[in-house]
Design an enzyme around this catalytic site. Structure first.
Site, PDB file in Angstrom:
ATOM      1  N   ASP A 173       0.812  -1.222   0.000  1.00 31.63           N
ATOM      2  CA  ASP A 173       0.000   0.000   0.000  1.00 31.63           C
ATOM      3  C   ASP A 173       0.846   1.273   0.000  1.00 31.63           C
ATOM      4  O   ASP A 173       0.586   2.224   0.748  1.00 31.63           O
ATOM      5  CB  ASP A 173      -0.963  -0.005   1.189  1.00 31.63           C
TER       6      ASP A 173
ATOM      7  N   TRP B 262      -1.720 -14.141   2.875  1.00 22.83           N
ATOM      8  CA  TRP B 262      -2.407 -13.107   3.676  1.00 22.83           C
ATOM      9  C   TRP B 262      -3.831 -13.079   3.138  1.00 22.83           C
ATOM     10  O   TRP B 262      -4.104 -12.485   2.104  1.00 22.83           O
ATOM     11  CB  TRP B 262      -1.698 -11.778   3.483  1.00 22.83           C
TER      12      TRP B 262
ATOM     13  N   ASN C 295      -6.555 -11.966   7.810  1.00 18.77           N
ATOM     14  CA  ASN C 295      -6.683 -10.591   8.291  1.00 18.77           C
ATOM     15  C   ASN C 295      -8.072 -10.458   8.906  1.00 18.77           C
ATOM     16  O   ASN C 295      -9.073 -10.617   8.208  1.00 18.77           O
ATOM     17  CB  ASN C 295      -6.508  -9.628   7.112  1.00 18.77           C
TER      18      ASN C 295
END
Length: 1001
Positions: A298, A394, A429
């Protein structure tokens, strides 16, 4: 090992074992002192599901004090967890050995504990993977042996789950993980977890054999914006508590740091920033952290080589230099397949990063997209090949930071069960809602520990049962409506909401559209909606405060929707009863409930409970069933996305038609043409815009009708408001078989794009079947023009064309010369049921009906009548008379028949010699199935097929081209006799070849 306890189980008159609702029930004895009293105990749901569990005895009751052996040698954290459990259950530890007390022995493979080896009785953790364990409970003793300290700790967790009210079944468990690293990455945006949330989560991870907690909260400034700065003293104390709790629960506390936002790579500034990284890591290392992650996600910077070089240097100068630090973890800037790969090849950043980063570093990736439906094995294979290593996942579920009004309460879903071929590191997550995240995390523990045996539905039910106890059934009702995450743009993940209820709703609309009796289904849905409201009210009254705070708004939302759903059913019933006053009253309630729901922050069950109200508000009994309508378009998009014209008449508001936009695009004019199944008197067209985008929304229209599909008459033109609401175009009643909607204007989400594209979620027509519309049709008759005496002739009967009716049944009479032919049988075509009967010499009545409940197609052959040629004849006549069709309204219409002539000639049939099959043998034998093979008979003239027998009973007839067959659903370790015979066209059957064998154990 010796299975003496298994033998006892099989022979004891008291042993009883069955599987019910995921629980194993056994008869249990009390040990030590024998009282003769028997009780029933359950081997409860265990999470994660053990790799191997065998019930080996009757079970026993743990005494109020026990002998504990091995606590000095065994892993300290495992012993502490065991002691904590015993204390909580009022079980004391004897200071001296008591032969009348239960004995528990605990230790690791390399501990010298003779009592442990004896109690294990040959079972061992020695050959298991790291973190594996063996657990044996038998004859008043319980043995827990870990492959290592972690394994012992996990054995204790399983022991804790096994014990219910001091009862424990006698079991033999060997267990180990599929994936080495299993856990959580706290990487969501939004309100971070509290310190107490994290401590509670870490304990939960240990209890469910999750061993990884990556601390990377996006809102921790010292993780991201202030990554160079050390934590203040107050924060260091908090971090120390998390690190200590992780160690106590066998969880790797991974400290994540995200320097990519402003790190400098070159010169003195680059050296300074690298030293900041080392200093930050050193401070955490001194506190006990032995796992680190450096993230590049990000951020705008895509300096692939520099990112990898920082990692490699940190890996050499810190990770490897320390010697006791686990492999470094990273997330590259391109971290999903869509960003990493183009046309099967890595993009520049990914290629350079993959070529540069050290092979020992764990690289994380989110799957095909950032938030996506699935990770197929092919995708994992592709990315693993690019990076030349097993990947770390992830998985962005149950995270909700992209769609905050909804809770993700579903199981791990869409993950291939063979993913461990390319993945050995799996993290999820979670949501900012720590307590409710446990449902999904619970299933993630099951998936990553025992991937091969993972069942998402069982895992989800088990998670809620174990987490919510007496409130579990209510929580399942609520959570069932909140499993699917879909922000209607780039993010879609999770199992669909309430799929069983959605199917019932769809069935209701189909029944109503088809004018079928739906009363039983309506009553069933009333019950479903009442249960939704009841469950939510029970949860609001009884949930613990920490959970209620996280879901109270969504509970209120589902209550509102359930009330709106009940009002929607009231609307439908009022329509059926033609009660206008009741309809308007129910409609007002339904609309108000929908408005309340749509104005709420909370989101739940959008495509089920919410959609049902919207569907009911737009439903009209005059709606012509969309599934009976054929629809075509001026163009359709099936390359860039799946948006064919048929989606505009499928009854599903979540699909849509889109005019062709991929190159070469069709930019107009646009139109849709609907072919109705009959001639109707129509007076209304419904247009439902696409719900997830305004692009192509129709704002100008022309409606035209036709009876022949060629000559159209305009009936209405006009404009529509530019919003997502359903619109109705009304006009005076007109007869129509075809309806065309021309798009005269549309909106676009692009500059200067007005009118370029067109879309529709649904375009439907309202009307009633044209009274006295003439139903016409013609029968088809197919057969060879010539057949020999003694041969069979297949006569195909069907329909060439049917106009103004939907056929659900056909009735034919086939006429033939009884002196030339003899009736043999009738054969069904696919999807139809055929009932044929010889009503007199030379006449066979053939009834054809639908097997699926759908209308029968107009096909030249719907059924085959087999006639045997008995005598020579020239121009023997075959005809179909007394033909009729039954429609969906229960009316019967006559249709025209037809005829055909056939010549029967003398033939010389070759001599048929009947021989048995050869080389009959078993090619594969397992517990439940046996596959046999053979060679065709020595002579094959006239061979029609084979007959197979099991234990003297015929089980199958197969064609002559087959040379193998599998007998299925057999019992294990059982003797069977299989036989085969060859069948010939003259009606003779060969002698049988025989094979006797035993299925596998």
């Amino acid at each position: 090992m010796k299975r003496k306890m298994l033998k006892r189980l099989l022979t004891s008159a008291f042993a009883c074992m069955f599987i019910a609702n995921g629980l194993i029930t056994t008869t249990v004895r009390a040990v030590g002192p024998k009282t003769g009293e028997e009780n029933q105990v359950l081997v409860p749901n265990l999470n994660p599901t053990p790799e191997n569990l065998e019930v080996v005895g009757d079970g026993f009751k743990i005494t109020s004090s026990i002998n504990l052996v091995g606590e000095e040698e065994a892993d300290e954290n495992a012993v502490n967890a065991l002691r904590e459990f015993l204390t909580a259950n009022n079980i004391e530890i004897n200071s001296e050995n008591d032969p009348n007390s239960t004995t528990l022995i605990i230790g690791e493979v390399d501990d010298d504990i003779p009592e442990l080896d004896e109690a294990l009785n040959g079972t061992t953790a020695e050959n298991l993977k790291e973190e594996g364990y063996a657990l044996v409970s038998n004859d008043g003793k319980i043995a827990i042996e870990g492959k290592d300290g972690d394994g012992t700790f996990y054995g204790v967790q399983t022991f804790k789950q096994l014990v219910k009210e001091s009862n424990i079944p006698e079991v033999n468990i060997t267990d180990y993980p599929t994936v080495s690293a299993r856990g959580i990455v706290e990487g969501f945006y939004g309100t971070p977890w509290t310190h107490q949330d994290r401590l509670d989560q870490i304990k939960f991870y240990g209890e469910n054999k999750l061993n990884t907690y990556i601390y990377a909260p996006k809102d921790d400034p010292y993780h991201r914006e202030k990554w160079r700065e050390p934590y203040p003293e107050s924060e260091m104390q908090r971090m120390q508590e998390l690190i200590n709790a992780s160690a106590e629960n066998k969880v790797d506390f991974v400290f994540g740091i995200s320097p990519g936002i402003d790190i400098r790579f070159d010169g003195d500034a680059g050296e300074e920033d690298f030293n900041h990284l080392i200093t930050k890591a050193e401070s955490l290392y001194d506190m006990g952290v032995r796992s680190f992650a450096i993230y590049w996600d990000d951020i705008q910077d895509k300096s692939a080589a520099k990112h990898a070089q920082v990692l490699n240097r940190f890996n050499e100068e810190f990770v490897k230099a320390k010697g006791d630090v686990k492999p470094l973890i990273t997330v590259p800037t391109e971290y999903d397949t869509g960003a990493m790969v183009s046309n099967g090849q890595p993009r520049a950043y990914t290629r350079i990063f993959a070529e540069t980063v050290d092979p020992s570093i764990e690289v994380m990736w989110t799957g095909p997209g950032v938030v996506t439906n699935e990770i197929p094995l092919s995708d994992a294979q592709l990315i693993s090949g690019i990076y030349n290593r097993n990947m770390a996942v992830w998985w962005n579920y149950p995270v909700t930071d992209y769609f905050k009004g909804k809770l993700a309460l579903g199981p791990m879903h869409g993950l291939d069960k063979g993913l461990n071929q390319y993945v050995d590191f799996f993290t999820v997550n979670p949501m900012e809602h720590a307590e409710l995240s446990k449902i999904s995390i619970h299933t993630a523990a099951d998936y990553s520990w025992n991937m091969d045996n993972y069942d998402y539905d069982k895992a989800w039910n088990r998670a809620i049962d174990m987490l919510y106890g007496d409130l579990a059934e209510d929580m399942k009702v609520f959570a069932n409506h909140s499993t699917r995450m879909d922000n209607k743009t780039w993010a879609k993940s999770g199992r669909e909401d309430a799929p069983e209820l959605r199917a019932k709703m769809d069935e209701l609309w189909n029944k109503l559209s088809s004018k079928e009796d739906a009363s039983a289904l309506i009553e069933e849905l009333y019950g479903e909606f009442a249960r939704m409201e009841e469950a939510c009210n029970n949860l609001k009254a009884n949930l613990p405060e920490v959970a209620l705070e996280e879901c109270s708004r969504q509970l209120d939302e589902l209550i509102t929707l359930a009330q709106g759903d009940k009002a929607s059913l009231d609307m439908i019933v009022a329509q059926l009863n033609e009660d206008t006053e009741a309809y308007e009253s129910a409609k007002e309630i339904a609309q108000n409930k929908l408005n309340t729901a749509l104005s709420s922050f909370a989101v739940i069950s959008e495509k089920v409970a919410q959609s049902f109200i919207q569907e009911a508000l737009s439903f009209d009994l005059t709606l012509i069933n969309p599934r009976t309508v054929k629809i075509t378009a001026s163009s359709e998009e099936t390359s860039g996305e799946n948006a064919p014209a048929s989606f505009a008449s499928d009854g599903d508001m979540n699909t849509f038609w889109h005019s062709k936009w991929s190159s070469p695009a069709h930019e107009g004019p646009h139109h849709l043409t609907l072919e109705l199944d009959n001639v109707y008197e129509i007076n209304k067209v419904k247009y439902a815009p696409r719900q997830d985008s305004k692009n192509g929304r129709i704002t100008g229209y022309k409606v035209s009708v036709s009876l022949d599909g060629e000559n159209f008459t305009e009936v209405k033109t006009g404009t529509l408001e530019d919003n997502a609401a359903i619109k109705f175009i009304e006009f005076d009643s007109v007869d129509a078989k075809y309806v065309r909607l021309d798009v005269t204007d549309s909106v676009s989400d692009q500059a200067n794009g007005r009118g370029k594209f067109a879309t529709a979620a649904e375009v439907n027509v309202h009307g009633k079947l044209k009274e006295n519309a003439e139903v016409t049709g013609s029968v088809s008759l197919e057969a060879l023009e010539e057949v020999q005496v003694g041969e069979n002739l297949e006569v195909g009967v069907g329909i060439d064309e049917l106009v103004n009716a939907e056929a659900f049944a056909y009735d034919f009479t086939l006429n033939y010369d009884e002196n030339a032919f003899e009736y043999v049988e009738a054969i069904s075509d696919d999807g139809v049921f055929v009932n044929a009967k010889k009503i007199e010499d030379g006449k066979v009545r053939v009834l054809v009906s639908s097997l699926t409940g759908e209308p029968l197609p107009a096909k030249e052959v719907l059924a085959k009548v087999v006639l045997r040629a008995e005598a020579k004849a020239e121009g023997s006549n075959l005809s179909v008379t007394n033909s009729s069709v039954g429609d969906g309204e229960g009316l019967v219409h006559e249709i025209a028949g037809t005829e055909k002539t056939v010549n029967i000639i003398e033939g010389t049939s070759p001599e048929i010699v009947v021989n048995p099959v050869r080389d009959f043998k078993a090619s594969e034998i397992n517990k439940k199935n046996v596959t046999v093979t053979w060679t065709e008979p020595e002579t094959t003239e006239g061979l029609e097929g084979y007959i197979l027998y099991k234990d003297g009973k015929k089980v199958a007839e197969i064609g002559k081209d087959e040379t193998s067959y599998t007998f299925k659903k057999l019992n294990r370790h059982t003797i069977y006799n299989f036989k085969i015979a060859a069948k010939y066209s003259n009606g003779e059957v060969s002698s049988k070849e025989s094979l006797t064998l035993r299925t596998a154990r």
